[in-house]
Design a protein around this motif. Structure first.
Motif, PDB file in Angstrom:
ATOM      1  N   GLY A 144      13.529 -36.857 -37.949  1.00 42.73           N
ATOM      2  CA  GLY A 144      13.816 -37.404 -36.633  1.00 42.73           C
ATOM      3  C   GLY A 144      13.823 -36.435 -35.472  1.00 42.73           C
ATOM      4  N   ALA A 145      13.582 -35.150 -35.725  1.00 48.06           N
ATOM      5  CA  ALA A 145      13.599 -34.194 -34.613  1.00 48.06           C
ATOM      6  C   ALA A 145      12.363 -33.299 -34.670  1.00 48.06           C
ATOM      7  N   ALA A 146      11.914 -32.874 -33.479  1.00 49.86           N
ATOM      8  CA  ALA A 146      10.752 -31.990 -33.402  1.00 49.86           C
ATOM      9  C   ALA A 146      11.062 -30.687 -34.127  1.00 49.86           C
ATOM     10  N   THR A 147      10.096 -30.194 -34.873  1.00 48.15           N
ATOM     11  CA  THR A 147      10.264 -29.043 -35.751  1.00 48.15           C
ATOM     12  C   THR A 147       9.014 -28.181 -35.628  1.00 48.15           C
ATOM     13  N   PHE A 148       9.196 -26.881 -35.414  1.00 47.61           N
ATOM     14  CA  PHE A 148       8.033 -25.992 -35.415  1.00 47.61           C
ATOM     15  C   PHE A 148       7.382 -26.009 -36.791  1.00 47.61           C
ATOM     16  N   ARG A 149       6.048 -26.018 -36.796  1.00 48.36           N
ATOM     17  CA  ARG A 149       5.325 -25.845 -38.051  1.00 48.36           C
ATOM     18  C   ARG A 149       4.406 -24.639 -37.911  1.00 48.36           C
ATOM     19  N   PHE A 150       4.803 -23.531 -38.519  1.00 48.48           N
ATOM     20  CA  PHE A 150       3.951 -22.349 -38.543  1.00 48.48           C
ATOM     21  C   PHE A 150       3.017 -22.479 -39.740  1.00 48.48           C
ATOM     22  N   VAL A 151       1.714 -22.299 -39.518  1.00 48.51           N
ATOM     23  CA  VAL A 151       0.760 -22.354 -40.629  1.00 48.51           C
ATOM     24  C   VAL A 151       0.106 -20.989 -40.817  1.00 48.51           C
ATOM     25  N   ALA A 152       0.237 -20.430 -42.006  1.00 42.82           N
ATOM     26  CA  ALA A 152      -0.483 -19.204 -42.334  1.00 42.82           C
ATOM     27  C   ALA A 152      -1.901 -19.590 -42.724  1.00 42.82           C
ATOM     28  N   ALA A 153      -2.849 -19.371 -41.831  1.00 45.24           N
ATOM     29  CA  ALA A 153      -4.226 -19.805 -42.090  1.00 45.24           C
ATOM     30  C   ALA A 153      -5.214 -18.668 -41.863  1.00 45.24           C
ATOM     31  N   ASN A 154      -4.777 -17.621 -41.176  1.00 47.25           N
ATOM     32  CA  ASN A 154      -5.665 -16.499 -40.862  1.00 47.25           C
ATOM     33  C   ASN A 154      -5.088 -15.236 -41.482  1.00 47.25           C
ATOM     34  N   PRO A 155      -5.755 -14.690 -42.508  1.00 42.14           N
ATOM     35  CA  PRO A 155      -5.191 -13.515 -43.190  1.00 42.14           C
ATOM     36  C   PRO A 155      -5.089 -12.299 -42.279  1.00 42.14           C
ATOM     37  N   GLU A 156      -5.777 -12.310 -41.150  1.00 48.19           N
ATOM     38  CA  GLU A 156      -5.711 -11.155 -40.243  1.00 48.19           C
ATOM     39  C   GLU A 156      -4.454 -11.162 -39.368  1.00 48.19           C
ATOM     40  N   THR A 157      -3.731 -12.262 -39.383  1.00 50.31           N
ATOM     41  CA  THR A 157      -2.437 -12.308 -38.699  1.00 50.31           C
ATOM     42  C   THR A 157      -1.477 -11.372 -39.435  1.00 50.31           C
ATOM     43  N   GLY A 158      -0.898 -10.418 -38.698  1.00 50.06           N
ATOM     44  CA  GLY A 158      -0.075  -9.399 -39.360  1.00 50.06           C
ATOM     45  C   GLY A 158       1.404  -9.512 -39.012  1.00 50.06           C
ATOM     46  N   ASP A 159       2.198  -8.652 -39.630  1.00 48.38           N
ATOM     47  CA  ASP A 159       3.645  -8.618 -39.379  1.00 48.38           C
ATOM     48  C   ASP A 159       3.953  -8.549 -37.884  1.00 48.38           C
ATOM     49  N   GLU A 160       3.138  -7.742 -37.191  1.00 46.61           N
ATOM     50  CA  GLU A 160       3.319  -7.585 -35.752  1.00 46.61           C
ATOM     51  C   GLU A 160       3.204  -8.933 -35.034  1.00 46.61           C
ATOM     52  N   ASP A 161       2.237  -9.758 -35.453  1.00 43.14           N
ATOM     53  CA  ASP A 161       2.077 -11.080 -34.846  1.00 43.14           C
ATOM     54  C   ASP A 161       3.256 -11.984 -35.184  1.00 43.14           C
ATOM     55  N   LEU A 162       3.698 -11.900 -36.430  1.00 41.83           N
ATOM     56  CA  LEU A 162       4.784 -12.774 -36.872  1.00 41.83           C
ATOM     57  C   LEU A 162       6.064 -12.463 -36.098  1.00 41.83           C
ATOM     58  N   THR A 163       6.381 -11.166 -36.001  1.00 45.29           N
ATOM     59  CA  THR A 163       7.581 -10.763 -35.266  1.00 45.29           C
ATOM     60  C   THR A 163       7.461 -11.149 -33.795  1.00 45.29           C
ATOM     61  N   ALA A 164       6.286 -10.930 -33.253  1.00 37.09           N
ATOM     62  CA  ALA A 164       6.083 -11.241 -31.835  1.00 37.09           C
ATOM     63  C   ALA A 164       6.302 -12.730 -31.568  1.00 37.09           C
ATOM     64  N   LEU A 165       5.894 -13.580 -32.502  1.00 38.22           N
ATOM     65  CA  LEU A 165       6.109 -15.023 -32.320  1.00 38.22           C
ATOM     66  C   LEU A 165       7.605 -15.333 -32.278  1.00 38.22           C
ATOM     67  N   LEU A 166       8.355 -14.749 -33.204  1.00 36.72           N
ATOM     68  CA  LEU A 166       9.804 -14.995 -33.228  1.00 36.72           C
ATOM     69  C   LEU A 166      10.463 -14.482 -31.950  1.00 36.72           C
ATOM     70  N   GLU A 167      10.034 -13.302 -31.511  1.00 33.11           N
ATOM     71  CA  GLU A 167      10.602 -12.744 -30.273  1.00 33.11           C
ATOM     72  C   GLU A 167      10.249 -13.606 -29.066  1.00 33.11           C
ATOM     73  N   ALA A 168       9.043 -14.110 -29.075  1.00 33.78           N
ATOM     74  CA  ALA A 168       8.621 -14.956 -27.945  1.00 33.78           C
ATOM     75  C   ALA A 168       9.432 -16.245 -27.902  1.00 33.78           C
ATOM     76  N   ILE A 169       9.740 -16.779 -29.058  1.00 31.98           N
ATOM     77  CA  ILE A 169      10.569 -18.001 -29.108  1.00 31.98           C
ATOM     78  C   ILE A 169      11.966 -17.690 -28.555  1.00 31.98           C
ATOM     79  N   GLU A 170      12.509 -16.539 -28.955  1.00 33.86           N
ATOM     80  CA  GLU A 170      13.838 -16.160 -28.455  1.00 33.86           C
ATOM     81  C   GLU A 170      13.829 -15.925 -26.939  1.00 33.86           C
ATOM     82  N   ALA A 171      12.714 -15.364 -26.463  1.00 33.49           N
ATOM     83  CA  ALA A 171      12.657 -14.972 -25.050  1.00 33.49           C
ATOM     84  C   ALA A 171      12.295 -16.127 -24.116  1.00 33.49           C
ATOM     85  N   ALA A 172      11.821 -17.224 -24.710  1.00 32.17           N
ATOM     86  CA  ALA A 172      11.377 -18.341 -23.852  1.00 32.17           C
ATOM     87  C   ALA A 172      12.567 -18.920 -23.087  1.00 32.17           C
ATOM     88  N   ASP A 173      12.267 -19.502 -21.946  1.00 35.93           N
ATOM     89  CA  ASP A 173      13.356 -20.047 -21.104  1.00 35.93           C
ATOM     90  C   ASP A 173      14.067 -21.205 -21.811  1.00 35.93           C
TER      91      ASP A 173
END
Lengths: 485, 485
Positions: B456-485
Motif C-alpha cells: 500500500g505504500a510507494a517503495t524504492f526498487r533498486f535493480v542491479a542490472a549493470n555490472p559496471e555499477t560500482g560501490d561508489e555508485d551505490l553509496t552515492a545513491l544512498l547519500e543522494a537520497i539522504e541529501a534530497a529535500d
C-alpha cells in the motif's frame, strides 16, 4: 551531482577495442551496401543447413573468445545472408537498404530503451506519436490513434481484438459468452495472420469466413454481403471484416469503398490490412487504390515493406482514440505512475510491455526523404512493376496470370519445346518449369524471385520492392529464366 | 551470372556520403558508450514532453533534407534519451550496453531479413536454433523446442495459447466451446502480461485466478492447490499455471518444484515466466532458485534483461517438440514451400510472420562471453544487490521492505525529522518521501531508480542490472537520497 571518475587502465584499453570494433562494423556496412547497390556479387551464397552450420562454427563456447571475434562473426553473417538489398532480390515484399534507417536502427540499439513509458523513452515516444499522426493523416483518421507493433501479424491481431472488444464489451473481463458466437470475414487471398488472429482470439479458424475474390484477386463485396447474411441466419454474430490493400501473392487491392458500404450498413468493424499496400497512400497517383480507407475502423501499415526501412516497422492505426487502451490496457502501477507525463505513455495501448524503439528508423528516413521522397519511391516501384510486365509480355513463352494492380507481377513461363501445350497440360508444364527454374536461379545465387500457387499451379511472383533495381536487372531476369535448363 | 556494372557518378558520390555517415555513427556510438561506462554526464536530461518536442524539431517534412541530417538527428536522439547504459541507471530490469550485442543489432539491421524461412534467413535461423538448444539445455528441456519473440509479453501469450491448445484440442479449429470454461492461475505479484494473455485468449481477466504470495512475494503452493479445487467445484476447467522466476517488483522466485507437484498431480500445464530471472540458470551459485524448472511445460526467458543484450531478446521455450506449430501453424503455401530445407523454417512456430533477426546479438554476445562470462555477470548482479542492501542497512532511516532474493532491493527511507513515526504514520511519511526524492533525483538527472507500490505504500526498487555499477555508485545513491529535500 555528475562525477568525473578517473578512468581505469582496463576501461581505457577496452574503450580502444570498442572504438576499433564500431569503426570496423561501419566499414563492413559501407562495403556491403556498396556491393548490393551496384548489384555486384551473388544475391545469396546458397549452402545446405548442414554446410552452413559448419561454415558458421555455430557452437556457443563455454569460455568466451573476447571482443576480438566480433568482426569476424559479422563478416561471416553478412557473407552467408541473403542480400535483400541487392538489386536482383525480388523475392519478398521488401528490398533495398536505406542508410538513414539503418543508422536509426543502430541508434535504437545503442540507446537501448523500452517504449512502455515516456519516462523511459522520451524521444522514442514523441517520435512514434509524430509518425502515427502523419500516417493517420494519410489514411484520413483525423481523430485517430495508434501504436507500433513488431509486424503486420501482431498489428492485425490487435485490430481483431479491438473489434472483438467493441462488439462484445464484456470480453475483457468475462471472456467469450456462449451466446456470442463471433464470426469474422476476410478474402480468400488475405494473409494467414488474420485467420490466425481469430484462432488466438478464441473463435477458431472456423470462426473466419473466407470471401471469394474476383479474377484480379479482389474481395467481391456482393459475396461478402451474402456471407454475412448466411452467417447471421446460422445464429452467429458477424463483428469484423478485413479488406486487404495489397494481397500477399497478387498484390491486389480490395474495393474498400464498396466494402465500407457493406460494413456500415451491417454495423461491422472494418479493418484494412495494408501491411503491404498502405504505402500507396504516399503517392498522389496511386492513392486511389485505397479510396474510402478513411471509413475503416483500423488499419495495419508496414513501412518496412514498400517504404524501405528495415524490419520491423508496423503501425497499428485506429480511427477512434482510446480503442487500444480499452482493448488491452491493464494499468500496471509498477510501470505507469499516473503523473502528468503519463498521458504520453504508449504501454497500455500495446500488446507488448517492453518494446524496441522501432519508430526511430522511420523518423530518420522521413527526415531524409520527406513526403516527396517517399512518393517518388512508391511511384518508382509501381513503375518498375509495370515495366517488368511490359518487358515480359514482349517475349514469347511468358504469360501474366493475374492482372497487375500493385507492385507484384504474377507470371508463368512455358519452355520452348512445350509451346504447343494448352489448358491443364500447359499449366502442368508451367508449374514444373516455375519450380525448376526458380530453384536453379536461387542455387546459382543470380536471382531470388519467389513463387506461389495460383489457380492450382506454381506461379512466379516478381515483387518490385527495391527502386534501385533497373531495366538491366529486369531484362536479365527474363533472360535467365529463358536460359535455365 | 554476376555482373560488374559500371559505377555511375551519382552512385559513387552517394557512396562517399554513406561511408561518412556510418563512420560518424560509429564515432557517436563509441563516445556514448565511453561516457556511460565511465558514469560521466547525467542519466537523463529531463524535459517535459512539450519542451522535448521543440528540442527535437519533430515535424516530418514534405521535402526531404538529404542524408546529411542523419548524424544531427542521431546526436539529438542520444542527447535526450535516458542513458540506460549509465552506471547510475537502476530503474528497469535491464541496464548496461554490450558492444558485441550492439554490433549484432547493427548487422541484423544491415542484412535486413526476416525469420519466417531458412531460405530468407539462413544464418538467423541456424543461430536461433543453436541458441534455443543452449537455453533449453540450461532449463533441462532435453527434447525441447522454441522460438524467439519480440518480448516477454508475447512469449507468455504464446505459452498460454499452447497450454490452451493442449487442454482444449478443438480450440484451433472450432474456438472455445460453451462447456470449456477455462481458468488459469498466476501469483498476485506476477506480470500483467499473463492476465492479459488470458484476456486475449478469450477467457477474460475473470478467467485468471490470482494466487496469494508469502512475505517474500512467492506464490504459496497450498493456496494454488486450494484455488484449483475451488475453481473445479465451480465447474470451471483449470488448464494453466504460471510460476514466476523473478517477479517484476520484488524479484521473488516462486517455489517451482512445489508448484510442479501440484500441476503434475492435477494434470495442468506449468509455465515459468522467467522473463527476468531465468538467467539465474547461468550461475551455478544461483540456479537453485529455479530448481525443478525442467518439470515445466514452457518457459519465457529474456536475455535482454540480466544478460545485457539490447531489447528485444525473448526466448519462448517448450518442453515438447511440435507444441508451437500445433498451436499456431497455418502452413501458408506462398511462404513455406515444403522442400527439404523447410524442416528448419521457424515461421509456423511463431505468432509473427515477418520477424527481425533478434538472435544475432545474443549469438555475438555469447561468443564473446562464453557460458563463463555470463555466469560472472549474473554472479556480479546478485552480488551487487546484496552489497547495496548491506550498505543501505548500515545507514539509519532505510529499511528493507521485502527480503532480497534476486537482484531487486525494495526499500523505503524515513526522513531524519520523521524518525519517531511508527506503523501507518511511518508508512505515510515513507510513501511521500519515496515519491518526492525519486522525482527530485530524476529531475536532476543524477540517478534513475524506480518505485512501486508494496503493502500500500510507494517503495524504492533498486535493480542491479549493470555490472559496471560500482560501490561508489551505490553509496552515492544512498547519500543522494539522504541529501534530497
Amino acid at each position: 551531482m555528475f562525477r568525473a571518475r578517473s578512468t581505469e587502465p582496463s576501461l581505457s584499453s577496452q574503450t580502444e577495442t570498442i572504438e576499433a570494433l564500431f569503426e570496423g562494423a561501419a566499414r563492413l556496412a559501407s562495403e556491403t551496401l556498396e556491393e548490393n547497390r551496384a548489384g555486384r556479387g551473388p544475391v545469396v551464397r546458397r549452402l545446405s543447413p548442414e554446410e552452413l552450420g559448419r561454415a558458421l562454427e555455430l557452437e556457443l563456447p563455454a569460455e568466451g573468445r573476447g571482443l576480438e571475434c566480433v568482426l569476424e562473426l559479422a563478416a561471416k553473417t553478412l557473407r552467408y545472408s541473403v542480400q535483400t538489398g541487392h538489386t536482383r532480390f525480388t523475392n519478398q515484399l521488401f528490398g533495398g537498404a536505406d542508410p538513414a534507417a539503418i543508422v536509426g536502427e543502430w541508434i535504437a540499439a545503442l540507446s537501448n530503451t523500452s517504449m512502455y513509458t515516456f519516462e523511459a523513452a522520451p524521444v522514442g515516444t514523441l517520435v512514434e506519436l509524430a509518425l502515427l499522426d502523419k500516417l493517420n493523416d494519410f489514411v484520413g483518421f483525423s481523430e485517430g490513434e495508434g501504436v507500433f507493433a513488431p509486424g503486420g501479424s501482431i498489428s492485425n491481431l490487435m485490430c481483431v481484438l479491438a473489434a472483438r472488444q467493441r462488439a462484445f464489451p464484456h470480453i475483457k473481463r468475462e471472456g467469450l459468452r456462449p451466446e456470442d458466437r463471433p464470426v469474422m470475414f476476410v478474402s480468400e487471398e488475405s494473409h494467414y495472420s488474420l485467420e490466425r488472429a481469430g484462432l488466438v482470439a478464441g473463435i477458431g479458424t472456423d470462426g473466419t469466413v473466407l470471401v471469394a475474390v474476383d479474377e484480379v484477386g479482389r474481395m467481391r463485396p456482393e459475396e461478402l454481403e451474402r456471407s454475412i447474411a448466411s452467417e447471421r441466419a446460422k445464429g452467429r454474430t458477424p463483428f469484423f471484416v478485413a479488406a486487404t490493400a495489397g494481397t500477399t501473392v497478387a498484390g491486389a487491392f480490395d474495393p474498400i469503398a464498396d466494402i465500407a458500404d457493406v460494413t456500415e450498413s451491417q454495423g461491422l468493424w472494418l479493418h484494412i490490412d495494408g501491411s503491404y499496400g498502405a504505402s500507396a497512400l504516399l503517392s498522389r497517383r496511386q492513392r486511389g487504390l485505397l479510396a474510402g480507407c478513411d471509413r475503416a475502423d483500423s488499419m495495419t501499415w508496414n513501412p518496412h515493406k514498400m517504404m524501405g526501412v528495415p524490419i520491423s516497422s508496423s503501425a497499428t492505426l485506429m480511427r477512434t482514440k482510446g480503442s487500444l487502451e480499452e482493448t488491452l490496457g491493464m494499468h500496471a502501477d509498477y510501470l505507469f505512475h499516473g503523473n502528468s507525463d503519463n498521458a504520453y505513455d504508449l504501454g497500455d495501448r500495446s500488446l507488448q510491455c517492453g518494446r524496441r524503439v522501432d519508430a526511430l528508423k522511420l523518423w530518420f528516413s522521413w527526415q531524409v526523404q520527406g513526403d516527396r521522397g517517399f512518393e517518388e519511391r512508391i511511384d518508382a516501384l509501381f513503375g518498375q512493376a509495370a515495366r517488368f510486365r511490359e518487358l515480359m509480355e514482349e517475349r514469347p513463352g511468358f504469360r501474366l496470370i493475374r492482372e497487375q494492380e500493385g507492385t507484384n507481377v504474377c507470371f508463368r513461363y512455358l519452355h520452348r519445346e512445350k509451346r504447343g501445350a494448352e489448358g491443364s497440360e500447359r499449366d502442368l508444364h508451367e508449374h514444373a518449369a516455375t519450380l525448376a527454374i526458380r530453384a536453379q536461379l536461387a542455387e546459382e545465387g543470380s536471382f531470388l524471385v519467389n513463387y506461389a500457387s495460383l489457380d492450382g499451379a506454381a506461379t512466379f511472383r516478381f515483387v518490385a520492392a527495391n527502386p534501385e533495381t533497373g531495366d538491366e536487372d529486369l531484362t536479365a531476369l527474363l533472360e535467365a529464366i529463358e536460359a535455365a535448363d
